[in-house]
Every structure is written in structure tokens, then in C-alpha cells.
Design an enzyme around this catalytic site. Structure first.
Site, short mmCIF file in Angstrom:
data_model
loop_
_atom_site.label_atom_id
_atom_site.label_comp_id
_atom_site.label_asym_id
_atom_site.label_seq_id
_atom_site.Cartn_x
_atom_site.Cartn_y
_atom_site.Cartn_z
CE1 TYR A 1 -3.56 6.04 0.51
CE2 TYR A 1 -2.49 4.09 -0.41
CZ TYR A 1 -2.45 5.21 0.40
OH TYR A 1 -1.31 5.51 1.10
CE1 TYR B 1 0.87 1.34 -0.96
CE2 TYR B 1 -0.18 1.87 1.14
CZ TYR B 1 0.54 2.26 0.02
OH TYR B 1 0.96 3.56 -0.11
NE ARG C 1 5.87 3.19 1.19
CZ ARG C 1 5.59 4.42 1.65
NH1 ARG C 1 4.66 5.14 1.08
NH2 ARG C 1 6.27 4.92 2.65
CG HIS D 1 2.38 5.44 4.65
ND1 HIS D 1 2.35 4.17 4.11
CD2 HIS D 1 1.94 6.26 3.65
CE1 HIS D 1 1.93 4.22 2.85
NE2 HIS D 1 1.66 5.48 2.55
CG HIS E 1 0.17 10.03 2.12
ND1 HIS E 1 1.32 10.02 1.37
CD2 HIS E 1 -0.36 8.78 1.99
CE1 HIS E 1 1.49 8.84 0.80
NE2 HIS E 1 0.48 8.05 1.18
#
Length: 237
Positions: free
Chosen positions: A108, A147, A157, A160, A162
Site C-alpha cells: 500500500y 502480503y 493476507r 483482496h 476493500h
């Protein structure tokens, strides 16, 4: 004469994950320790502020161009679309839908994310749109990468995206996550497995769609979001 504000409706915990879920370690520190106290909604919470189509300018829903500096973002281009529906299967139009995600390397753009993976100068990983008269949204983006996240030993994780949805006012915001079919990390992920119902868990997984897929350009995925009822999409606390 104006109608009375809508009554508070408690969550159906047969669908949504509990606030305190031991396998998801950080919930121990942020989950409420006392019973929740419903606060009666006033007209200001029920009726506004609301978002019109002007709140999502053209291009905001294409994450491959809304932050482009000097080239295409790296990774697999995908199309993600679906409908926002109420508990009776009716379309919910004029709903602000926002998404955020990691880049193709699983990182991110955030100062807290120091994962040893490259940033992409042409990808910020955020976009928004407003549903049309049929309750449909559509995004073009890059498939996010997995990640590590430190929840437990060797914790990763799954890929995905959000999702945040706003109804007629700020108090109606709901947040969820969409996953991809066939991801081998799903069975190990406590966030995905936090919903008490296997059916509810599977409602978080998008369907691959050859119809939505554009030849020689991008794979397509479809994910409908149901706001209420026994078929509701699990939402975060």
C-alpha cells in the site's frame, strides 16, 4: 409532514463477524468491552450528507489511469463490477462505492506499510464511483498481491479489495472486503474466516466472469453486495 427517522437495526451476527475474534489478534485491543448502546438517529444522520454522481468524477473508477504519472501501472489489469442490493434483492442506486487495495506486489502507499516490496509510481490503489439506476458499480484496476501482516507466524493476507459503501448519510457507511476465487491463502486467513457461516464467507468471494472479461485486455470479476437480511454480505465492525 416528514416521516420519523428510521429505527436502529442491530446486526445479524449469524452473518457478520464478531467484533472480538481471537484469531484476528488486533480485535482484542479494539473490540468494545461493554455492551453497545444504540443511539437514536436524527434527521441529520438519516438524510445526509449524501453523495450525488458529481462526487465521483469521470475517471475515478479506473485505478489504472487515475494516478498515472509516466506509464501504465504494473500488474494484471482486471474489471470488477457488481450490484448493490437490499434485503429484498432490489437495486440500491446512487450509492457511493469506494475501494482501496495494495498494488500488484502487495504493498500500500502508506507510511505504515514498510513491506519489502516495490511501490508503483503509477498506482495509488484507490478509486470511487456511484451506483447507477440498476445499483451497478464498475471499476478497472490491477489485481492486488498477497502480503505478510504479522498476525501470527507466516501470516499472509490473500489478495483482496476493500469496499466502502455510503447510503443517504455518513451514519450509513458499511465496509467489507472482496476476495478472488481459488486463492490458496483463503483457508489460512482469520479475517476471511471471521464470519460464523460458511455461506457468508463464500459471499465475500467474487465470481470470475467471461462475459465481463474483455478480449486481449482484462479479466472480469462480478461481486454483488447485499446490505441486509440473511443473505447479507459480511461487513466489518
Amino acid at each position: 409532514m416528514m416521516a420519523d427517522p428510521a429505527p436502529y437495526r442491530a446486526r445479524d451476527w449469524d452473518v457478520h463477524p464478531a467484533y472480538d475474534y481471537p484469531a484476528y489478534a488486533s480485535t482484542e485491543f479494539r473490540a468494545p468491552k461493554q455492551p453497545l448502546v444504540p443511539i437514536p438517529h436524527t434527521l441529520s444522520e438519516v438524510t445526509g450528507p449524501s453523495f450525488g454522481r458529481e462526487a465521483a468524477p469521470e475517471g475515478e473508477a479506473d485505478l489504472t489511469v487515475n494516478a498515472r504519472v509516466n506509464g501504465e501501472p504494473m500488474g494484471e489489469r482486471i474489471i470488477v463490477t457488481g450490484r448493490v442490493l437490499d434485503e429484498n434483492g432490489r437495486a440500491v442506486p446512487e450509492t457511493m462505492v469506494e475501494i482501496w487495495q495494495s498494488n500488484a506486489a502487495g504493498r500500500y502507499i502508506h507510511e505504515v506499510d514498510q513491506h519489502d516490496a516495490p511501490l508503483d509510481p503509477n498506482f495509488i490503489g484507490a478509486g470511487r464511483t456511484v451506483t447507477d439506476a440498476d445499483g451497478r458499480y464498475r471499476f478497472v484496476t490491477i489485481k492486488p498481491g498477497a502480503y505478510p501482516w504479522g498476525n501470527h507466524y507466516n501470516a499472509w493476507r490473500p489478495a483482496h479489495i476493500h469496499f466502502s459503501l455510503f447510503g443517504p448519510g455518513f451514519a450509513t457507511r458499511l465496509v467489507s472486503q472482496m476476495y478472488f476465487p481459488g486463492d490458496p491463502l483463503l483457508e489460512f486467513d482469520p479475517i476471511f474466516n471471521g464470519s460464523p457461516s460458511p455461506e457468508a464467507m463464500q459471499a465475500l468471494v467474487a465470481d470470475f466472469s467471461m462475459e465481463i472479461t474483455r478480449p486481449e485486455w482484462a479479466l472480469g470479476y462480478e461481486w454483488d453486495i447485499v446490505l441486509r437480511g440473511r443473505d447479507a454480505t459480511p461487513m466489518e465492525g
